[in-house]
Design an enzyme around this catalytic site. Structure first.
Site, PDB file in Angstrom:
ATOM      1  N   SER A 198      -9.931  -3.175  31.819  1.00  0.00           N
ATOM      2  CA  SER A 198     -10.508  -1.838  31.987  1.00  0.00           C
ATOM      3  C   SER A 198     -10.280  -0.980  30.745  1.00  0.00           C
ATOM      4  CB  SER A 198      -9.875  -1.150  33.197  1.00  0.00           C
ATOM      5  OG  SER A 198      -9.933  -1.990  34.324  1.00  0.00           O
TER       6      SER A 198
HETATM    7  N1  SAH Z   1      -5.935  -4.980  35.631  1.00  0.00           N
HETATM    8  C1  SAH Z   1      -6.681  -5.988  34.944  1.00  0.00           C
HETATM    9  C2  SAH Z   1      -8.158  -5.826  35.152  1.00  0.00           C
HETATM   10  C3  SAH Z   1      -8.790  -7.105  35.536  1.00  0.00           C
HETATM   11  S1  SAH Z   1     -10.438  -7.007  36.097  1.00  0.00           S
HETATM   12  C4  SAH Z   1      -6.302  -6.034  33.481  1.00  0.00           C
HETATM   13  O1  SAH Z   1      -5.473  -5.241  33.036  1.00  0.00           O
HETATM   14  O2  SAH Z   1      -6.799  -6.914  32.772  1.00  0.00           O
HETATM   15  C5  SAH Z   1     -10.229  -7.212  37.844  1.00  0.00           C
HETATM   16  C6  SAH Z   1      -9.693  -8.525  38.289  1.00  0.00           C
HETATM   17  O3  SAH Z   1      -9.721  -8.510  39.723  1.00  0.00           O
HETATM   18  C7  SAH Z   1     -10.488  -9.759  37.867  1.00  0.00           C
HETATM   19  O4  SAH Z   1      -9.666 -10.596  37.124  1.00  0.00           O
HETATM   20  C8  SAH Z   1     -10.896 -10.408  39.189  1.00  0.00           C
HETATM   21  O5  SAH Z   1     -10.868 -11.814  39.170  1.00  0.00           O
HETATM   22  C9  SAH Z   1      -9.847  -9.862  40.141  1.00  0.00           C
HETATM   23  N2  SAH Z   1     -10.192  -9.888  41.558  1.00  0.00           N
HETATM   24  C10 SAH Z   1     -11.379  -9.638  42.158  1.00  0.00           C
HETATM   25  N3  SAH Z   1     -11.276  -9.792  43.491  1.00  0.00           N
HETATM   26  C11 SAH Z   1      -9.991 -10.157  43.749  1.00  0.00           C
HETATM   27  C12 SAH Z   1      -9.262 -10.470  44.923  1.00  0.00           C
HETATM   28  N4  SAH Z   1      -9.832 -10.480  46.137  1.00  0.00           N
HETATM   29  N5  SAH Z   1      -7.966 -10.802  44.799  1.00  0.00           N
HETATM   30  C13 SAH Z   1      -7.349 -10.817  43.587  1.00  0.00           C
HETATM   31  N6  SAH Z   1      -7.990 -10.547  42.441  1.00  0.00           N
HETATM   32  C14 SAH Z   1      -9.288 -10.216  42.508  1.00  0.00           C
END
Ligand code: SAH
Length: 268
Positions: A112
């Site tokens: 993000s």
């Molecule tokens: N906080 C992260 C942002 C990652 S983007 C960072 O600092 O990089 C959001 C993430 O949520 C993705 O990797 C995606 O695979 C994950 N995601 C989506 N649905 C999910 C779920 N049900 N359980 C766990 N992770 C999930």
């Protein structure tokens, strides 16, 4: 940032998840810019120089901009000034690591924007000037926000549904040796009941609604910050939602529009 001795890991009896504590030796330093990137722009070269020698100046400039945009939480700003975001993105993207932009992290997911991360962490901590207690993060991604949370909370449980990213986050976080971060591979939709109740829950992926399990797993006095769909799901609009569990019930606030990757069920 405090570097902790991996020998001082606090093991929770019966904790079923694989904790990220197995790698006492730091990985070799990653070059800021891959060899052979001869066509890099001057901006890249400048940044490579600063990242290679001392990335803290670039980070401080990012933090100053966040403060100018109205981000006032000193602890969040301090964490963002200390965690090296460039270590969480691919080498080819390192020149953009301190810009206020989301970046691809593989498998169709993104890290993000710093501004959004700062805002959400500020909301999570609002009204709690000290360190937060146990926090659940849904969507570890590359592990950047988990690293920030480790500076702001006593314990971080971070779930990721994509094995490739769970592994990447473990690699990215290894050098920090954060004994209070527990990376969990699994679907975060049902939350993580074994760590509940949580002082805070923060999601980096947006679904059609906030799963009831997350609200159930929030402690009284705890706060949840998550993106959710607004309007018809097909419209693709999302807003940031803040949910407080008070002794008198649930209080819900809709904040600004945001854009997050979708919250999905199951693992892959
Ligand atoms: N906080 C992260 C942002 C990652 S983007 C960072 O600092 O990089 C959001 C993430 O949520 C993705 O990797 C995606 O695979 C994950 N995601 C989506 N649905 C999910 C779920 N049900 N359980 C766990 N992770 C999930």
């Amino acid at each position: 940032m405090t570097q902790r001795n991996p020998g001082s890991v606090i093991r929770r009896p019966g904790f079923p998840a694989r904790l990220d504590t197995r790698n006492p030796s730091p990985p070799p330093a990653r070059p800021a810019i891959a060899p052979g990137q001869a066509t890099a722009s001057r901006q890249t070269m400048n940044l490579a120089r600063s990242v290679g020698l001392d990335s803290s100046a670039v980070r401080q400039s990012m933090v100053s901009k966040l403060a100018q945009q109205g981000m006032t939480d000193a602890a969040v700003l301090q964490a963002m000034g200390s965690i090296e975001r460039h270590r969480f993105v691919d080498t080819a993207l390192v020149n953009q690591a301190y810009e206020d932009t989301s970046l691809p992290i593989g498998l169709g997911q993104t890290i993000s924007k710093p501004g959004v991360v700062c805002r959400m962490l500020g909301l999570l901590r609002q009204g709690h000037p000290g360190r937060l207690g146990r926090v659940l993060e849904i969507g570890t991604g590359c592990g950047y926000q988990a690293a920030l949370l480790s500076q702001l909370c006593s314990e971080v449980y971070s779930m990721e549904r994509l094995r490739g990213l769970h592994d990447k986050a473990r690699d990215n976080l290894r050098h920090l040796r954060l004994v209070n971060v527990h990376l969990l591979f699994g679907d975060g939709m049902p939350g993580y009941a074994k760590g509940a109740p949580y002082a805070g829950i923060i999601a980096a992926a947006g679904g059609e609604a906030v799963p009831q399990a997350w609200i159930d797993q929030l402690a009284v006095g705890g706060r949840l910050v998550a993106p959710v769909s607004a309007g018809a799901p097909s419209a693709g609009k999302q807003v940031l939602m803040v949910i407080d569990k008070t002794p008198h019930g649930i209080q819900q606030k809709v904040m600004e529009g945001v854009f997050f990757v979708p919250l999905k069920s199951g693992i892959a």
